[in-house]
Scaffold this motif. Structure first.
Motif, short mmCIF file in Angstrom:
data_model
loop_
_atom_site.label_atom_id
_atom_site.label_comp_id
_atom_site.label_asym_id
_atom_site.label_seq_id
_atom_site.Cartn_x
_atom_site.Cartn_y
_atom_site.Cartn_z
N PHE A 192 -8.31 1.64 3.54
CA PHE A 192 -7.87 2.39 2.37
C PHE A 192 -6.69 3.32 2.66
O PHE A 192 -6.40 3.66 3.80
N GLN A 193 -6.10 3.75 1.55
CA GLN A 193 -4.93 4.61 1.56
C GLN A 193 -5.13 5.86 2.43
O GLN A 193 -4.28 6.21 3.22
N GLU A 194 -6.28 6.52 2.25
CA GLU A 194 -6.52 7.72 3.03
C GLU A 194 -7.80 7.60 3.83
O GLU A 194 -8.89 7.68 3.28
N LYS B 98 -0.82 -1.57 -7.34
CA LYS B 98 -1.10 -2.19 -6.04
C LYS B 98 -2.55 -2.03 -5.62
O LYS B 98 -3.22 -2.99 -5.22
N SER B 99 -3.05 -0.79 -5.72
CA SER B 99 -4.44 -0.56 -5.31
C SER B 99 -5.41 -1.26 -6.24
O SER B 99 -6.46 -1.74 -5.81
N THR B 100 -5.06 -1.33 -7.51
CA THR B 100 -5.90 -2.04 -8.46
C THR B 100 -6.02 -3.51 -8.06
O THR B 100 -7.11 -4.09 -8.09
N ALA C 134 -4.68 -4.06 3.84
CA ALA C 134 -4.35 -2.71 4.29
C ALA C 134 -3.58 -2.03 3.16
O ALA C 134 -2.42 -2.35 2.90
N ASP C 135 -4.24 -1.11 2.47
CA ASP C 135 -3.62 -0.44 1.32
C ASP C 135 -2.92 0.83 1.79
O ASP C 135 -3.57 1.84 2.05
N GLU C 136 -1.62 0.76 1.88
CA GLU C 136 -0.81 1.88 2.38
C GLU C 136 -1.50 2.56 3.58
O GLU C 136 -1.85 3.73 3.51
MG LIG Z 1 -2.59 2.83 -4.34
#
Ligand SMILES: [Mg+2]
Ligand SMILES: Nc1ncnc2c1ncn2[C@@H]1O[C@H](COP(=O)(O)OP(=O)(O)OP(=O)(O)O)[C@@H](O)[C@H]1O
Lengths: 321, 323
Positions: free
Chosen positions: A95-97, A47-49, A178-180
């Motif tokens: 990003f995720q974090e 997913k992030s890729t 919006a990545d997680e």
């Molecule tokens: Mg990811």
């Protein structure tokens, strides 16, 4: 409606000592302007890729092929200048974090204003500050004067994520990825951030791409769901409840998520593990974990096929009931 | 912050006591001593006069009394007088300090400016030609004994090529030169000592900066900076550089003892009229007051440098706040 994003046969592989990690294989995806879609899948399925590939910002050890078009502009072969213009200005990304995505030694003010400056040139200081504070207001932050001058470590996780959203929207992009966005946050804050994203999507008429492993969340936010498994899209369509899903994996994902209100938060894990991403065997990637698999699934790789208007599945035996 | 600085300032004293105590113990435990080197070898000196001299300098008292005497005098800013020429120790140090500071400050500035430049350039093109060449040079920098390098360069540039002076800080006719000539002469004399003093540190700092920068460039917030559409130059020289240079400030403080230690060797090799050479000469002749004076001043300067580096670090790194 016009497609704002067109992905064709996108393949991304990471070179590592042991060989190649097939993070994305033959991804096809079209997204219309103003649409809200969700990309769902377990951890490590690419997913992030995919999100990074949309702005051509994959890791240096990645080999990529295929095409990604944003507003008819090819991204994967684009030069530096073109990419700099697209990143942040046409596509904002969360990003995720947030804690790790904010630079620890610059203030919120500096990090918002440098983004605006990168795209709109040097503006007058009061004008920059006005825009920055307006963004903080739009992302629902109180105590804006303090937060604006604060360093990331002085903010709570929720505040950090809102700042991240403010940065992503600072140059008025049409597309927001919006990545997680809520994985690192606790449940109440999660709900607030999701509500905020919903509101921003509506107010700004954004094209929203939400990446999550929570299918319920996805269904709540998006009109169209894209389910990924081991680097492939396995299902895509308007899914709003379990029985809309036709791929056994999507079904399993529905069952995976526990009721938030339930006392014991014991996840029902899909038995088995995501396959080794460095090998590509001639069988369904979900074979071995699939409850309804038949012999054919272990000897051939299923194609991604349209089953009805706006709905495609990569499965020999789509569930229909 | 103010409180922290005060605390650190007060902490200097116990450390100073430790350092002077150890120095004192070592020089007095060393075989030989002021009276043996300067008198006992001399048949014309009677044992009687040796004893008288010992009493005069208080060398006949027990060691701890001698140390306490020394401390009580130092507390009144009196470092005593040299055994050799009876001049006040402070005067002797005072006239040697500028030469040492000049040499070390120039080296320090060079180490950091050039070291950071090389480090950043190597990190940005990690594994490239420049990085590889620099790896080899810095490896040599680590492994060559610098006194040997000093002698080699002296032979090459001073004796064979005759391009550079090899000893002292100024030429013989310095007093008769015009101001411009004076500066030129000083610079010529500085080249070799500065190069040799800086070489090892340069190797160390440039490798350190490189690894720090490489580490920073792999951080998530650097990816996020690119994702915002910031130009590569801004990402590297603004977003990443500040993060990777913060720990280098601490190194600034840590590199001081090495420089001071190096001074003892290089100042002697290059006949540089600094504190290091003074200490070396005093050690040879067991001139206790001068040795103690130089050790105290050197320790004090080092501690002060460390403190300044730590304060600077606290000021530039927002995550550190001292109570
Ligand atoms: Mg990811
Ligand atoms: N730089 C890299 N080098 C090698 N392999 C990588 C790299 N980045 C990601 N991968 C691998 O590629 C696969 C896909 O990773 P990706 O981060 O896209 O997954 P994801 O779906 O976002 O997972 P998560 O939900 O945990 O964030 C994983 O198997 C991962 O280990």
């Amino acid at each position: 409606m016009k497609n704002i994003i067109e992905i064709q046969n996108l393949t991304v592989e990471y070179k590592i000592k042991e060989g190649l990690v097939h993070a994305l294989t033959g991804v096809e995806l079209h997204i219309q302007k103003g649409e809200a879609i969700a990309i769902v899948g377990e951890s490590g399925c690419g997913k992030s890729t995919l999100a990074s590939a949309l702005i051509n910002l994959v890791a240096l050890n990645a080999v990529k092929s295929g095409t990604v078009k944003i507003n008819d502009m090819e991204i994967l072969s684009a030069g530096k200048k073109v990419l700099e213009n697209i990143r942040g200005k046409e596509i904002g990304i969360i990003f995720q974090e947030a804690g790790a995505a904010l630079n620890p030694v610059f203030t919120v003010k500096e990090q918002i204003e440098e983004t605006i400056t990168a795209h709109f040139g040097k503006l007058e200081k009061p004008e920059l500050e006005k825009r920055g504070l307006a963004l903080l207001e739009e992302t629902g932050l109180n105590d804006r004067e303090r937060i604006y001058k604060a360093y990331p470590h002085q903010l709570s996780g929720g505040q950090q994520q809102r700042v991240m959203i403010a940065i992503a929207l600072s140059c008025n992009p049409e597309i927001l990825i919006a990545d997680e966005p809520t994985t690192a946050l606790d449940v109440t804050v999660q709900a607030q951030i999701m509500a905020l994203l919903k509101k921003l999507k509506k107010d700004r008429n954004l094209t929203l791409i939400l990446i999550t492993h929570d299918l319920h969340l996805a269904v709540d936010m998006a009109q169209r769901i894209v389910v990924m498994y081991a680097g492939e899209i396995v299902e895509e369509g308007k899914i709003s409840q379990e029985k809309d899903a036709m791929h056994p994996y999507s079904r399993a994902l529905f069952e995976l998520i526990p009721d938030i209100n339930a006392e014991a938060r014991d996840f029902k894990i899909i038995p088995g593990e995501v396959p080794d991403m460095t090998t590509k065997e001639n069988k369904c990637r979900f074979f071995g974990r699939c409850a309804t698999a038949k012999p054919k699934c272990g000897t051939m790789h299923p194609e991604y096929e349209k089953v009805k208007e706006g709905h495609a599945v990569r499965c020999f035996y789509p569930v229909k009931d | 912050m103010g409180k922290y600085v005060l605390k650190r300032l007060l902490l200097i004293f116990p450390v100073l006591i430790g350092i002077t105590l150890i120095t004192f113990a070592i020089i007095h435990l060393t075989p030989g001593g002021y009276t043996s080197v300067n008198m006992q070898m001399n048949i014309k000196v009677s044992p009687d006069s040796v004893a008288r001299l010992k009493t005069l300098y208080g060398l006949d008292k027990p060691l701890h009394t001698q140390y306490l005497d020394w401390v009580s005098r130092v507390l009144r800013f009196d470092f005593g007088t040299s055994f050799i020429d009876q001049r006040p120790v402070m005067d002797k140090i005072y006239e040697r300090l500028p030469a040492t500071l000049l040499l070390n400050l120039i080296s320090l500035v060079l180490i950091f400016i050039v070291g950071i430049g090389i480090g950043v350039a190597s990190a940005v093109k990690n594994g490239g030609t420049f990085d590889k060449v620099m790896s080899v040079i810095t490896f040599i920098g680590y492994s060559l004994p610098s006194f040997w390098l000093a002698l080699l360069l002296m032979i090459l540039f001073g004796v064979v090529l005759r391009w550079l002076p090899v000893s002292g800080m100024v030429s013989l006719g310095f007093d008769y030169m015009s101001p411009m000539q004076k500066i030129g002469d000083l610079i010529l004399h500085l080249i070799l000592p500065v190069f040799v003093t800086a070489f090892g540190g340069l190797a160390y700092i440039s490798r350190y900066v490189k690894s720090s920068m490489v580490e920073t460039l792999s951080q998530y917030y650097i990816k996020a900076a690119y994702a915002k559409g910031m130009p590569e130059k801004t990402v590297i020289y603004k977003s990443a550089l500040k993060n990777s240079l913060l720990p280098v400030i601490t190194l600034l403080g840590l590199s001081l003892p090495g420089l001071i230690g190096g001074s003892f060797i290089f100042e002697t090799i290059f006949s540089w009229p600094g504190m290091g050479r003074l200490a070396y000469e005093s050690a040879l002749s067991f001139d206790y007051p001068v040795i103690m004076g130089v050790a105290t001043i050197a320790a004090f300067l080092t501690l002060l440098g460390n403190l300044i580096a730590d304060i600077a670090y606290a000021l530039v790194d927002p995550r550190i706040r001292y109570r």
